[in-house]
Design a protein around this motif. Sequence first.
Motif, short mmCIF file in Angstrom:
data_model
loop_
_atom_site.label_atom_id
_atom_site.label_comp_id
_atom_site.label_asym_id
_atom_site.label_seq_id
_atom_site.Cartn_x
_atom_site.Cartn_y
_atom_site.Cartn_z
N CYS A 266 2.87 5.83 -6.56
CA CYS A 266 1.64 5.85 -5.78
C CYS A 266 1.97 5.43 -4.35
N ARG A 267 1.75 6.30 -3.42
CA ARG A 267 2.09 6.01 -2.03
C ARG A 267 1.19 4.94 -1.44
N TRP A 268 -0.08 4.91 -1.85
CA TRP A 268 -1.02 3.97 -1.24
C TRP A 268 -0.68 2.53 -1.60
N SER A 269 -0.31 2.28 -2.84
CA SER A 269 0.01 0.91 -3.22
C SER A 269 1.31 0.47 -2.54
N GLN B 120 3.81 -2.86 1.65
CA GLN B 120 4.61 -2.97 2.86
C GLN B 120 3.80 -3.57 4.00
N ARG B 121 2.52 -3.21 4.09
CA ARG B 121 1.67 -3.76 5.14
C ARG B 121 1.50 -5.26 4.97
N PHE B 122 1.27 -5.72 3.72
CA PHE B 122 1.13 -7.16 3.48
C PHE B 122 2.42 -7.90 3.78
N LYS B 123 3.56 -7.31 3.45
CA LYS B 123 4.83 -7.95 3.78
C LYS B 123 4.99 -8.06 5.30
N TYR B 124 4.67 -6.99 6.00
CA TYR B 124 4.80 -7.00 7.46
C TYR B 124 3.89 -8.05 8.08
#
Length: 65
Positions: free
Chosen positions: A30-33, A38-42
């Motif tokens: 799933c690309r969205w998850s 990745q956004r939360f890590k960033y």
Amino acid sequence: MCTFRLHFAFMQQSKHIVWLFQRHLQTGLCRWSLRRRQRFKYIGYSLITYGSLLITMIVISIKYY
């Protein structure tokens, strides 16, 4: 014409390999998850970096001024 047939065969093989990996792992990629993770890590790494920079600036200003 030969290169088109080779290219088509290669694409079919690659699709088949991806399908086998997904079936073997029993997951749908799933690309969205993945993007959300990745956004939360960033954001987390950015907060840690700017937070430590802010703490360093406060400590330096208290100690030297």
